[in-house]
Design a protein around this motif. Structure first.
Motif, PDB file in Angstrom:
ATOM      1  N   GLY A   1      -2.670   3.745 -41.149  1.00  6.08           N
ATOM      2  CA  GLY A   1      -1.560   4.499 -41.715  1.00  6.08           C
ATOM      3  C   GLY A   1      -0.564   3.504 -42.258  1.00  6.08           C
ATOM      4  N   ILE A   2      -0.265   3.603 -43.553  1.00  5.57           N
ATOM      5  CA  ILE A   2       0.531   2.565 -44.209  1.00  5.57           C
ATOM      6  C   ILE A   2       1.647   3.175 -45.052  1.00  5.57           C
ATOM      7  CG2 ILE A   2      -1.475   1.024 -44.302  1.00  5.57           C
ATOM      8  CD1 ILE A   2      -1.653   1.642 -47.321  1.00  5.57           C
ATOM      9  N   VAL A   3       2.614   2.344 -45.388  1.00  7.39           N
ATOM     10  CA  VAL A   3       3.603   2.697 -46.402  1.00  7.39           C
ATOM     11  C   VAL A   3       2.939   2.543 -47.762  1.00  7.39           C
ATOM     12  CG1 VAL A   3       5.808   2.077 -47.454  1.00  7.39           C
ATOM     13  CG2 VAL A   3       5.546   2.001 -44.960  1.00  7.39           C
ATOM     14  N   ASN A   4       3.064   3.541 -48.599  1.00  9.92           N
ATOM     15  CA  ASN A   4       2.472   3.482 -49.932  1.00  9.92           C
ATOM     16  C   ASN A   4       3.296   2.545 -50.815  1.00  9.92           C
ATOM     17  OD1 ASN A   4       1.153   3.929 -52.330  1.00  9.92           O
ATOM     18  ND2 ASN A   4       1.866   6.030 -52.583  1.00  9.92           N
ATOM     19  N   THR A   5       2.669   1.494 -51.311  1.00 10.19           N
ATOM     20  CA  THR A   5       3.367   0.503 -52.132  1.00 10.19           C
ATOM     21  C   THR A   5       3.246   0.768 -53.625  1.00 10.19           C
ATOM     22  OG1 THR A   5       1.421  -0.950 -52.082  1.00 10.19           O
ATOM     23  CG2 THR A   5       3.099  -1.292 -50.378  1.00 10.19           C
ATOM     24  N   ASP A   6       2.501   1.804 -53.993  1.00  9.44           N
ATOM     25  CA  ASP A   6       2.337   2.140 -55.409  1.00  9.44           C
ATOM     26  C   ASP A   6       2.580   3.633 -55.599  1.00  9.44           C
ATOM     27  OD1 ASP A   6       1.730   2.369 -58.066  1.00  9.44           O
ATOM     28  OD2 ASP A   6      -0.334   1.641 -57.907  1.00  9.44           O
ATOM     29  N   THR A   7       3.846   4.014 -55.584  1.00  7.40           N
ATOM     30  CA  THR A   7       4.189   5.431 -55.716  1.00  7.40           C
ATOM     31  C   THR A   7       4.132   5.914 -57.165  1.00  7.40           C
ATOM     32  OG1 THR A   7       6.538   4.810 -55.753  1.00  7.40           O
ATOM     33  CG2 THR A   7       5.609   5.480 -53.634  1.00  7.40           C
ATOM     34  N   ILE A   8       3.828   5.023 -58.093  1.00  6.77           N
ATOM     35  CA  ILE A   8       3.589   5.452 -59.474  1.00  6.77           C
ATOM     36  C   ILE A   8       2.187   6.066 -59.573  1.00  6.77           C
ATOM     37  CG2 ILE A   8       3.315   4.686 -61.857  1.00  6.77           C
ATOM     38  CD1 ILE A   8       5.439   2.572 -61.309  1.00  6.77           C
ATOM     39  N   ALA A   9       1.220   5.382 -58.984  1.00  9.40           N
ATOM     40  CA  ALA A   9      -0.151   5.896 -58.982  1.00  9.40           C
ATOM     41  C   ALA A   9      -0.292   7.096 -58.054  1.00  9.40           C
ATOM     42  CB  ALA A   9      -1.125   4.798 -58.569  1.00  9.40           C
ATOM     43  N   ASP A  10       0.465   7.082 -56.962  1.00  2.00           N
ATOM     44  CA  ASP A  10       0.416   8.158 -55.971  1.00  2.00           C
ATOM     45  C   ASP A  10       1.828   8.296 -55.412  1.00  2.00           C
ATOM     46  OD1 ASP A  10       0.082   9.751 -53.666  1.00  2.00           O
ATOM     47  OD2 ASP A  10      -1.960   9.027 -53.363  1.00  2.00           O
ATOM     48  N   SER A  11       2.453   9.427 -55.595  1.00  2.00           N
ATOM     49  CA  SER A  11       3.870   9.592 -55.256  1.00  2.00           C
ATOM     50  C   SER A  11       4.142   9.757 -53.769  1.00  2.00           C
ATOM     51  CB  SER A  11       4.429  10.810 -56.004  1.00  2.00           C
ATOM     52  OG  SER A  11       3.760  11.998 -55.610  1.00  2.00           O
ATOM     53  N   ARG A  12       3.113   9.890 -52.973  1.00  2.56           N
ATOM     54  CA  ARG A  12       3.323  10.097 -51.542  1.00  2.56           C
ATOM     55  C   ARG A  12       3.882   8.841 -50.878  1.00  2.56           C
ATOM     56  NH1 ARG A  12      -2.452  12.112 -49.661  1.00  2.56           N
ATOM     57  NH2 ARG A  12      -3.066  10.479 -51.131  1.00  2.56           N
ATOM     58  N   PRO A  13       4.807   9.005 -49.910  1.00  2.87           N
ATOM     59  CA  PRO A  13       5.420   7.827 -49.278  1.00  2.87           C
ATOM     60  C   PRO A  13       4.486   7.072 -48.346  1.00  2.87           C
ATOM     61  CG  PRO A  13       6.203   9.826 -48.221  1.00  2.87           C
ATOM     62  CD  PRO A  13       5.403  10.261 -49.416  1.00  2.87           C
ATOM     63  N   PHE A  14       3.503   7.763 -47.784  1.00  6.50           N
ATOM     64  CA  PHE A  14       2.572   7.140 -46.850  1.00  6.50           C
ATOM     65  C   PHE A  14       1.136   7.469 -47.247  1.00  6.50           C
ATOM     66  CE2 PHE A  14       6.355   8.477 -44.355  1.00  6.50           C
ATOM     67  CZ  PHE A  14       6.877   7.222 -44.090  1.00  6.50           C
ATOM     68  N   LEU A  15       0.206   6.643 -46.765  1.00  7.14           N
ATOM     69  CA  LEU A  15      -1.224   6.892 -46.957  1.00  7.14           C
ATOM     70  C   LEU A  15      -1.938   6.694 -45.627  1.00  7.14           C
ATOM     71  CD1 LEU A  15      -1.819   4.942 -50.306  1.00  7.14           C
ATOM     72  CD2 LEU A  15      -1.481   7.413 -50.028  1.00  7.14           C
ATOM     73  N   THR A  16      -2.971   7.486 -45.395  1.00  3.28           N
ATOM     74  CA  THR A  16      -3.706   7.399 -44.132  1.00  3.28           C
ATOM     75  C   THR A  16      -5.214   7.463 -44.368  1.00  3.28           C
ATOM     76  OG1 THR A  16      -3.521   9.802 -43.822  1.00  3.28           O
ATOM     77  CG2 THR A  16      -1.843   8.439 -42.785  1.00  3.28           C
ATOM     78  N   GLY A  17      -5.938   6.816 -43.480  1.00  2.00           N
ATOM     79  CA  GLY A  17      -7.393   6.779 -43.589  1.00  2.00           C
ATOM     80  C   GLY A  17      -8.072   7.630 -42.535  1.00  2.00           C
ATOM     81  N   GLY A  18      -9.158   8.269 -42.940  1.00  2.00           N
ATOM     82  CA  GLY A  18      -9.933   9.065 -41.997  1.00  2.00           C
ATOM     83  C   GLY A  18     -11.338   9.296 -42.528  1.00  2.00           C
ATOM     84  N   ILE A  19     -12.268   9.547 -41.622  1.00  2.00           N
ATOM     85  CA  ILE A  19     -13.659   9.784 -41.998  1.00  2.00           C
ATOM     86  C   ILE A  19     -14.174  11.032 -41.287  1.00  2.00           C
ATOM     87  CG2 ILE A  19     -14.217   7.381 -42.525  1.00  2.00           C
ATOM     88  CD1 ILE A  19     -15.397   7.129 -39.692  1.00  2.00           C
ATOM     89  N   TYR A  20     -15.151  11.713 -41.913  1.00  2.00           N
ATOM     90  CA  TYR A  20     -15.822  12.812 -41.233  1.00  2.00           C
ATOM     91  C   TYR A  20     -17.283  12.861 -41.619  1.00  2.00           C
ATOM     92  CZ  TYR A  20     -14.499  15.814 -45.367  1.00  2.00           C
ATOM     93  OH  TYR A  20     -14.307  16.364 -46.608  1.00  2.00           O
ATOM     94  N   THR A  21     -18.050  13.611 -40.817  1.00  2.00           N
ATOM     95  CA  THR A  21     -19.500  13.728 -41.047  1.00  2.00           C
ATOM     96  C   THR A  21     -19.840  15.052 -41.730  1.00  2.00           C
ATOM     97  OG1 THR A  21     -19.972  14.745 -38.889  1.00  2.00           O
ATOM     98  CG2 THR A  21     -19.990  12.326 -39.003  1.00  2.00           C
ATOM     99  N   LYS A  22     -18.858  15.733 -42.247  1.00  2.00           N
ATOM    100  CA  LYS A  22     -19.056  17.040 -42.870  1.00  2.00           C
ATOM    101  C   LYS A  22     -20.151  16.975 -43.939  1.00  2.00           C
ATOM    102  CE  LYS A  22     -16.469  20.700 -45.219  1.00  2.00           C
ATOM    103  NZ  LYS A  22     -15.137  21.101 -45.743  1.00  2.00           N
ATOM    104  N   GLY A  23     -21.128  17.884 -43.851  1.00  2.00           N
ATOM    105  CA  GLY A  23     -22.222  17.931 -44.807  1.00  2.00           C
ATOM    106  C   GLY A  23     -23.282  16.863 -44.607  1.00  2.00           C
ATOM    107  N   LYS A  24     -23.083  15.980 -43.620  1.00  2.00           N
ATOM    108  CA  LYS A  24     -24.022  14.881 -43.385  1.00  2.00           C
ATOM    109  C   LYS A  24     -24.600  14.864 -41.971  1.00  2.00           C
ATOM    110  CE  LYS A  24     -21.949  12.050 -46.984  1.00  2.00           C
ATOM    111  NZ  LYS A  24     -21.233  10.804 -47.358  1.00  2.00           N
ATOM    112  N   PHE A  25     -23.798  15.295 -41.010  1.00  3.84           N
ATOM    113  CA  PHE A  25     -24.286  15.360 -39.637  1.00  3.84           C
ATOM    114  C   PHE A  25     -23.456  16.367 -38.858  1.00  3.84           C
ATOM    115  CE2 PHE A  25     -23.846  14.043 -35.160  1.00  3.84           C
ATOM    116  CZ  PHE A  25     -25.160  14.235 -34.749  1.00  3.84           C
ATOM    117  N   ALA A  26     -24.121  17.296 -38.225  1.00  6.25           N
ATOM    118  CA  ALA A  26     -23.488  18.259 -37.326  1.00  6.25           C
ATOM    119  C   ALA A  26     -24.458  18.517 -36.181  1.00  6.25           C
ATOM    120  CB  ALA A  26     -23.139  19.547 -38.059  1.00  6.25           C
TER     121      ALA A  26
END
Length: 261
Positions: free
Chosen positions: A78-103
């Motif tokens: 979870g980071i402070v967004n350093t390029d708010t021109i490309a993406d206006s959100r103040p923060f960015l977060t990472g996550g992964i899921y197995t949706k459609g690939k493993f259940a």
């Protein structure tokens, strides 16, 4: 009783025992795993979670700044967004899921991970239904294997469903619990899932059980269908509060994920 009848009865009893929730730990067989020993996230197993309108998904991104694999570990950031021109959100977060690939339906899942702390940090390991067997959310349920807030020294382990959220049945049976943990080290967050109960674990020890009840609204148990895994380093939300940029970046470090049946 003839010896043949005895044998038949014995076979039936063994069969009943193996299909019940009394399966011993030695009976679990590994069916799926990821040790993050490749240079990149294995896209045959995982997808980066996209931005969504849920409270937890406001800052989800596929931006490489929120993902790193090093020394056999996956870092979700979870980071402070350093390029708010490309993406206006103040923060960015990472996550992964197995949706459609493993259940999977029923079994044991364990995740060896370390949680860093920050104001507004909300790392989670959880599960959702692969299909809409009973309709739209929350009718198919949600299993939160682990959620952590801010600098807490506890984790939350919870079930959500139409029964708990819409019918407000949160004490019959209790739908959530907390467990104290050492956030300075790696822990094993787990779930043992049977046809009649969900058993939450921490470092192999049972911490909370959510049983299937009889004679209640059937929406109490939507956990009879395949679920997929989500692992994400969330930021902000009505529950956790606002993020403090001075506390960032923050990481959830995943060593391995294993699923057994």
């Amino acid at each position: 009783m003839s010896k043949y009848i005895v044998i038949i009865v014995a076979i039936i009893l063994v069969g009943c025992k193996s299909s019940s929730s009394t399966i011993s730990k030695k009976d679990w067989k590994l069916i799926w795993e990821d040790n993050f020993d490749k240079e990149e996230i294995d896209t045959a197993k995982w997808t980066k979670i996209p931005k969504n309108n849920a409270d937890w998904g406001n800052y989800m991104t596929s931006d490489s700044e929120c993902y790193e694999i090093s020394d056999g570990k996956l870092y979700l950031k979870g980071i402070v967004n350093t390029d708010t021109i490309a993406d206006s959100r103040p923060f960015l977060t990472g996550g992964i899921y197995t949706k459609g690939k493993f259940a999977f339906q029923y079994g044991k899942v364990e995740i060896h991970a370390k949680l860093e702390s920050a104001q507004g940090a909300w790392p989670a390991i959880w599960m959702l239904a692969e299909e809409k067997k009973y309709g739209n959310y929350p009718k198919n349920g949600e299993i939160d294997i682990m959620e952590h807030l801010n600098y807490d020294d506890i984790i939350y382990q919870t079930t959500h469903s139409y029964y708990t959220l819409e019918l407000k049945q949160k004490t019959n049976p209790p739908y959530s619990s907390t467990a104290k943990f050492n956030k300075e080290v790696f822990n094993i967050f787990g779930l043992e899932w049977f046809p009649d109960k969900l058993v939450f674990t921490l470092n192999g020890e049972e911490t909370f059980t959510y049983p299937r009840l009889k004679d209640v609204d059937p929406s109490q148990w939507p956990y009879d269908q395949p679920f997929y895994l989500l692992i994400d380093q969330q930021l902000e939300g009505a529950w956790v509060g606002k993020a403090d940029p001075e506390d960032l970046p923050v990481q959830m470090i995943i060593d391995w994920v294993k699923v057994y049946q």
